[in-house]
Design an enzyme around this catalytic site. Structure first.
Site, PDB file in Angstrom:
ATOM      1  N   ASP A  94       0.821  -1.215   0.000  1.00 43.73           N
ATOM      2  CA  ASP A  94       0.000   0.000   0.000  1.00 43.73           C
ATOM      3  C   ASP A  94       0.861   1.276   0.000  1.00 43.73           C
ATOM      4  OD1 ASP A  94      -1.954  -1.879   0.379  1.00 43.73           O
ATOM      5  OD2 ASP A  94      -2.831  -0.930   2.151  1.00 43.73           O
ATOM      6  N   HIS A 238       3.906  -2.193   2.993  1.00 48.61           N
ATOM      7  CA  HIS A 238       3.971  -0.847   2.415  1.00 48.61           C
ATOM      8  C   HIS A 238       5.277  -0.670   1.639  1.00 48.61           C
ATOM      9  CE1 HIS A 238       1.089  -0.633   5.719  1.00 48.61           C
ATOM     10  NE2 HIS A 238       0.485   0.310   5.016  1.00 48.61           N
TER      11      HIS A 238
HETATM   12 NI    NI Z   1      -2.257   3.049   3.534  1.00 46.03          NI
END
Ligand code: NI
Length: 282
Positions: A94, A238
């Protein structure tokens, strides 16, 4: 006297003869780069050439990437994988694309495994070239909002804008129509689901949260996956964190050694339904 003038004239002619091709080449290069700038994805009046501000690493020259020719973006096609028979794992990343993303892509390419990237619209705007590369190299791209706002706090109109605008930029950069959305923070409710449905997006959460945004340590990230991974798991990570990227090579090797098949989210779930939440733990 006349001879000297003749020599001078000859010298001039020679200089022109030698110099011309060089001048022509320079001229051609200038025209080419100008054309490239004109074709940069700034069709909507935005300045897409904002330079990298953090990290001091080389930019990926995003401003010069060309949008694909494709007229109507289509959903990405992935080779079907039968996750009822195979032990599948979907790694998801993400908040990008960001500066560490190209290194992650190199690793995934090297290991020949796909992943799913939930992209932030603003980041796509700054990194259209990396966005295009993600999709080109066989990974799935999904929507993660425009500016990482908590979508539950937005009015329906603003919520629609966030999803639509992000989707639009991803489509411009990749030629692919995203079908998945991961709301920032996994924060969703009926309103968010309705907006996702309107935008043609299925909601995808996760089974394993590596907490890699908080604990920036490659070993921690690796162990949080390897100690909890089960069949048909979606892992949240991430790609804005270099420590996360550091964790990937060994993690992927170990997952493969244990017999897991790495897949995209769409390969894991098959066709998803817009407005439906997958892996909702509530
Ligand atoms: Ni996020």
């Amino acid at each position: 006297m006349q001879a000297r003038v003749l020599v001078l004239l000859l010298a001039c002619a020679l200089m022109v003869a030698i110099g011309q091709p060089i001048l022509r080449e320079e001229g051609a290069a200038t025209t080419a780069s100008r054309t490239q700038v004109e074709q940069a994805p700034s069709a909507e009046g935005d300045t897409d050439s904002q330079p990298e501000v953090d990290g001091g690493l080389a930019t990926d020259d995003d401003a010069h990437s060309k949008p694909p020719v494709s007229k109507k973006p289509q959903p990405a096609e992935f080779e079907p994988v039968d996750c009822t028979k195979k032990r599948c794992v979907a790694l998801s990343f993400d908040d990008g694309p960001s500066l560490p993303t190209p290194r992650l892509l190199d690793i995934l390419k090297n290991q020949k495994v796909p992943a799913t990237f939930f992209l932030v619209g603003q980041m796509v705007k700054w990194h259209p070239k990396t966005t295009a590369r993600i999709s080109r190299e066989g990974h799935e791209v999904g929507v993660h909002g425009w500016n990482h706002a908590d979508l539950r706090r937005l009015k329906p109109k603003d919520l629609d804008w966030q999803l639509h605008r992000t989707k639009q930029l991803i489509q411009q950069a990749t030629g692919i129509r995203p079908t998945l959305c991961r709301p920032p923070y996994g924060a969703s409710n009926k309103q968010v689901l309705k907006a996702e449905k309107r935008a043609g997006l299925a909601e995808v959460l996760w089974n394993i949260d590596t907490q890699d945004w908080k604990i920036r340590n490659a070993k921690h990230v690796r162990n949080s996956v390897l100690n909890h991974v089960k069949r048909n798991t979606v892992v949240l990570m991430h790609d804005i964190r270099p420590t996360t990227v550091d964790a990937i090579p060994q993690m992927v090797r170990e997952l493969k050694r244990r017999g897991f098949t790495l897949v995209t989210v769409t390969q894991l779930f098959g066709t998803t339904k817009p407005g439906v939440s997958y892996l909702d733990w509530r």
